[in-house]
Design a protein around this motif. Structure first.
Motif, PDB file in Angstrom:
ATOM      1  N   UNK A  86       6.742 -22.084  47.374  1.00 32.11           N
ATOM      2  CA  UNK A  86       5.321 -22.359  47.245  1.00 32.11           C
ATOM      3  C   UNK A  86       5.027 -23.808  46.935  1.00 32.11           C
ATOM      4  N   UNK A  87       3.757 -24.047  46.611  1.00 30.68           N
ATOM      5  CA  UNK A  87       3.303 -25.395  46.301  1.00 30.68           C
ATOM      6  C   UNK A  87       2.160 -25.345  45.320  1.00 30.68           C
ATOM      7  N   UNK A  88       1.101 -26.082  45.614  1.00 31.59           N
ATOM      8  CA  UNK A  88      -0.074 -26.063  44.759  1.00 31.59           C
ATOM      9  C   UNK A  88      -0.845 -24.755  44.959  1.00 31.59           C
ATOM     10  N   UNK A  89      -1.797 -24.526  44.087  1.00 35.13           N
ATOM     11  CA  UNK A  89      -2.620 -23.321  44.226  1.00 35.13           C
ATOM     12  C   UNK A  89      -3.325 -23.287  45.577  1.00 35.13           C
ATOM     13  N   UNK A  90      -3.844 -24.429  45.987  1.00 37.64           N
ATOM     14  CA  UNK A  90      -4.546 -24.503  47.279  1.00 37.64           C
ATOM     15  C   UNK A  90      -3.585 -24.258  48.442  1.00 37.64           C
ATOM     16  N   UNK A  91      -2.390 -24.836  48.374  1.00 42.57           N
ATOM     17  CA  UNK A  91      -1.399 -24.635  49.434  1.00 42.57           C
ATOM     18  C   UNK A  91      -0.940 -23.181  49.495  1.00 42.57           C
ATOM     19  N   UNK A  92      -0.702 -22.589  48.323  1.00 42.80           N
ATOM     20  CA  UNK A  92      -0.309 -21.178  48.277  1.00 42.80           C
ATOM     21  C   UNK A  92      -1.385 -20.293  48.881  1.00 42.80           C
ATOM     22  N   UNK A  93      -2.634 -20.607  48.556  1.00 41.88           N
ATOM     23  CA  UNK A  93      -3.747 -19.813  49.066  1.00 41.88           C
ATOM     24  C   UNK A  93      -3.818 -19.893  50.584  1.00 41.88           C
ATOM     25  N   UNK A  94      -3.652 -21.082  51.132  1.00 39.86           N
ATOM     26  CA  UNK A  94      -3.707 -21.236  52.585  1.00 39.86           C
ATOM     27  C   UNK A  94      -2.557 -20.499  53.267  1.00 39.86           C
ATOM     28  N   UNK A  95      -1.387 -20.506  52.627  1.00 37.18           N
ATOM     29  CA  UNK A  95      -0.266 -19.760  53.187  1.00 37.18           C
ATOM     30  C   UNK A  95      -0.518 -18.270  53.213  1.00 37.18           C
ATOM     31  N   UNK A  96      -1.100 -17.755  52.142  1.00 41.03           N
ATOM     32  CA  UNK A  96      -1.380 -16.316  52.101  1.00 41.03           C
ATOM     33  C   UNK A  96      -2.490 -15.956  53.081  1.00 41.03           C
ATOM     34  N   UNK A  97      -3.496 -16.803  53.189  1.00 39.23           N
ATOM     35  CA  UNK A  97      -4.573 -16.538  54.141  1.00 39.23           C
ATOM     36  C   UNK A  97      -4.029 -16.507  55.573  1.00 39.23           C
ATOM     37  N   UNK A  98      -3.062 -17.356  55.879  1.00 42.46           N
ATOM     38  CA  UNK A  98      -2.463 -17.329  57.216  1.00 42.46           C
ATOM     39  C   UNK A  98      -1.847 -15.977  57.518  1.00 42.46           C
ATOM     40  N   UNK A  99      -1.255 -15.348  56.502  1.00 46.56           N
ATOM     41  CA  UNK A  99      -0.657 -14.026  56.689  1.00 46.56           C
ATOM     42  C   UNK A  99      -1.739 -12.954  56.756  1.00 46.56           C
ATOM     43  N   UNK A 100      -2.757 -13.075  55.915  1.00 43.94           N
ATOM     44  CA  UNK A 100      -3.888 -12.137  55.971  1.00 43.94           C
ATOM     45  C   UNK A 100      -4.479 -12.111  57.373  1.00 43.94           C
ATOM     46  N   UNK A 101      -4.561 -13.255  58.012  1.00 41.47           N
ATOM     47  CA  UNK A 101      -5.169 -13.353  59.342  1.00 41.47           C
ATOM     48  C   UNK A 101      -4.199 -13.012  60.477  1.00 41.47           C
ATOM     49  N   UNK A 102      -2.950 -12.833  60.146  1.00 41.57           N
ATOM     50  CA  UNK A 102      -1.951 -12.488  61.157  1.00 41.57           C
ATOM     51  C   UNK A 102      -2.184 -11.043  61.612  1.00 41.57           C
ATOM     52  N   UNK A 103      -2.504 -10.800  62.877  1.00 37.88           N
ATOM     53  CA  UNK A 103      -2.813  -9.437  63.325  1.00 37.88           C
ATOM     54  C   UNK A 103      -1.629  -8.479  63.206  1.00 37.88           C
ATOM     55  N   UNK A 104      -0.456  -9.007  62.963  1.00 37.50           N
ATOM     56  CA  UNK A 104       0.720  -8.163  62.768  1.00 37.50           C
ATOM     57  C   UNK A 104       0.659  -7.387  61.451  1.00 37.50           C
ATOM     58  N   UNK A 105      -0.039  -7.941  60.447  1.00 36.96           N
ATOM     59  CA  UNK A 105       0.046  -7.444  59.079  1.00 36.96           C
ATOM     60  C   UNK A 105      -1.116  -6.510  58.755  1.00 36.96           C
ATOM     61  N   UNK A 106      -0.770  -5.367  58.150  1.00 36.54           N
ATOM     62  CA  UNK A 106      -1.782  -4.385  57.751  1.00 36.54           C
ATOM     63  C   UNK A 106      -2.176  -4.485  56.278  1.00 36.54           C
ATOM     64  N   UNK A 107      -1.223  -4.818  55.415  1.00 37.45           N
ATOM     65  CA  UNK A 107      -1.447  -4.816  53.964  1.00 37.45           C
ATOM     66  C   UNK A 107      -0.753  -6.022  53.346  1.00 37.45           C
ATOM     67  N   UNK A 108      -1.397  -6.627  52.349  1.00 38.90           N
ATOM     68  CA  UNK A 108      -0.761  -7.647  51.517  1.00 38.90           C
ATOM     69  C   UNK A 108      -0.354  -6.977  50.215  1.00 38.90           C
ATOM     70  N   UNK A 109       0.946  -6.984  49.942  1.00 36.88           N
ATOM     71  CA  UNK A 109       1.436  -6.301  48.738  1.00 36.88           C
ATOM     72  C   UNK A 109       1.275  -7.177  47.500  1.00 36.88           C
ATOM     73  N   UNK A 110       0.867  -6.537  46.435  1.00 42.70           N
ATOM     74  CA  UNK A 110       0.716  -7.123  45.084  1.00 42.70           C
ATOM     75  C   UNK A 110       0.334  -8.606  45.060  1.00 42.70           C
ATOM     76  N   UNK A 111      -0.800  -8.990  45.675  1.00 49.34           N
ATOM     77  CA  UNK A 111      -1.191 -10.407  45.635  1.00 49.34           C
ATOM     78  C   UNK A 111      -1.500 -10.897  44.231  1.00 49.34           C
ATOM     79  N   UNK A 112      -1.772  -9.981  43.327  1.00 50.12           N
ATOM     80  CA  UNK A 112      -2.150 -10.376  41.973  1.00 50.12           C
ATOM     81  C   UNK A 112      -1.035 -10.335  40.955  1.00 50.12           C
ATOM     82  N   UNK A 113       0.220 -10.252  41.389  1.00 54.32           N
ATOM     83  CA  UNK A 113       1.288 -10.055  40.400  1.00 54.32           C
ATOM     84  C   UNK A 113       1.732 -11.329  39.709  1.00 54.32           C
ATOM     85  N   UNK A 114       1.201 -12.478  40.136  1.00 58.96           N
ATOM     86  CA  UNK A 114       1.518 -13.723  39.455  1.00 58.96           C
ATOM     87  C   UNK A 114       2.682 -14.499  40.035  1.00 58.96           C
ATOM     88  N   UNK A 115       3.253 -14.041  41.137  1.00 56.93           N
ATOM     89  CA  UNK A 115       4.358 -14.788  41.760  1.00 56.93           C
ATOM     90  C   UNK A 115       3.927 -16.194  42.139  1.00 56.93           C
TER      91      UNK A 115
END
Length: 219
Positions: A86-115
């Protein structure tokens, strides 16, 4: 696991082993062999897939798209400290959003676990747009896990999903048949936020399948 789900009255069960970047998990040949498993057992429909690892702030995943589409009924993706760069909070957020927008993915697991440090509002809004479900993970909230940020992070996700009317999914993250559909650790947070029942997809299998695009539909 299918028998345990049937005993609890479930009609739909997702089973997602960790993808290869997690130490100690199985070889990709495990996923290639999922085709031998009946998709209906003891009256329970099975969705067999993987919990893919998000590797970096580009949204890279650890199984190829063609492999996933061919062998996996359901694709979950999550951050795991063993293989996340990972990186900064903003960089991490953009990385996760890229996966959220990936049509391959149905669910994001435990986004709130603090990793990773994340900005949850843009993630929730992207999830609404992409019809990707964010998971409220019961295992992350188990005091034994020692995830100190999980409670407040998941409360924030719940409040944002309530504000923006975004469906989400509860995950038992069972790892063993006895804990399938055990949401004990999640229920206090749902009560604290007065979270609307209509935005929880667990008891709405037809809606879940359409919303995520697993059976065609919205995604």
């Amino acid at each position: 696991m299918a028998q345990a789900a049937a005993d609890k009255g479930l009609v739909l069960l997702g089973i997602t082993e960790h993808a290869p970047s997690i130490p100690g998990t199985c070889n990709p040949i495990y996923f290639r062999n999922l085709h031998v498993v009946p998709r209906l057992m003891y009256g329970v429909r099975l969705l067999l897939g993987a919990e893919l690892n998000i590797l970096d702030n580009e949204g890279s995943l650890d199984l190829e798209e063609d492999f996933c589409r061919r062998f996996l009924d359901i694709r979950i993706a999550g951050l795991h400290y063993q293989c996340w760069r990972g990186g900064t909070r903003e960089e991490n957020t953009q990385g996760l959003i890229a996966v959220v927008r990936n049509p391959l993915i149905h669910i994001i697991s435990h986004p709130g676990d603090g990793t990773a440090e994340l900005l949850f509002e843009p993630i929730v809004l992207s999830a609404k747009e992409a019809h990707t479900l964010l998971e409220i993970n019961a295992s992350s909230l188990d005091p034994f896990r020692g995830k100190e940020q999980a409670r407040e992070n998941n409360l924030e996700i719940l409040r944002l999903c309530k504000r923006y009317e975004v469906p989400l999914i509860l995950g038992s993250d069972a790892h063993i048949s006895f804990r399938i559909a055990d949401y004990t650790n999640v229920l206090p947070l749902l009560q604290e936020t007065d979270f609307p029942e209509e935005l929880i997809v667990n008891d709405k299998p037809d809606f879940f399948l359409r919303y995520t695009g697993i059976d065609g539909g919205c995604k």
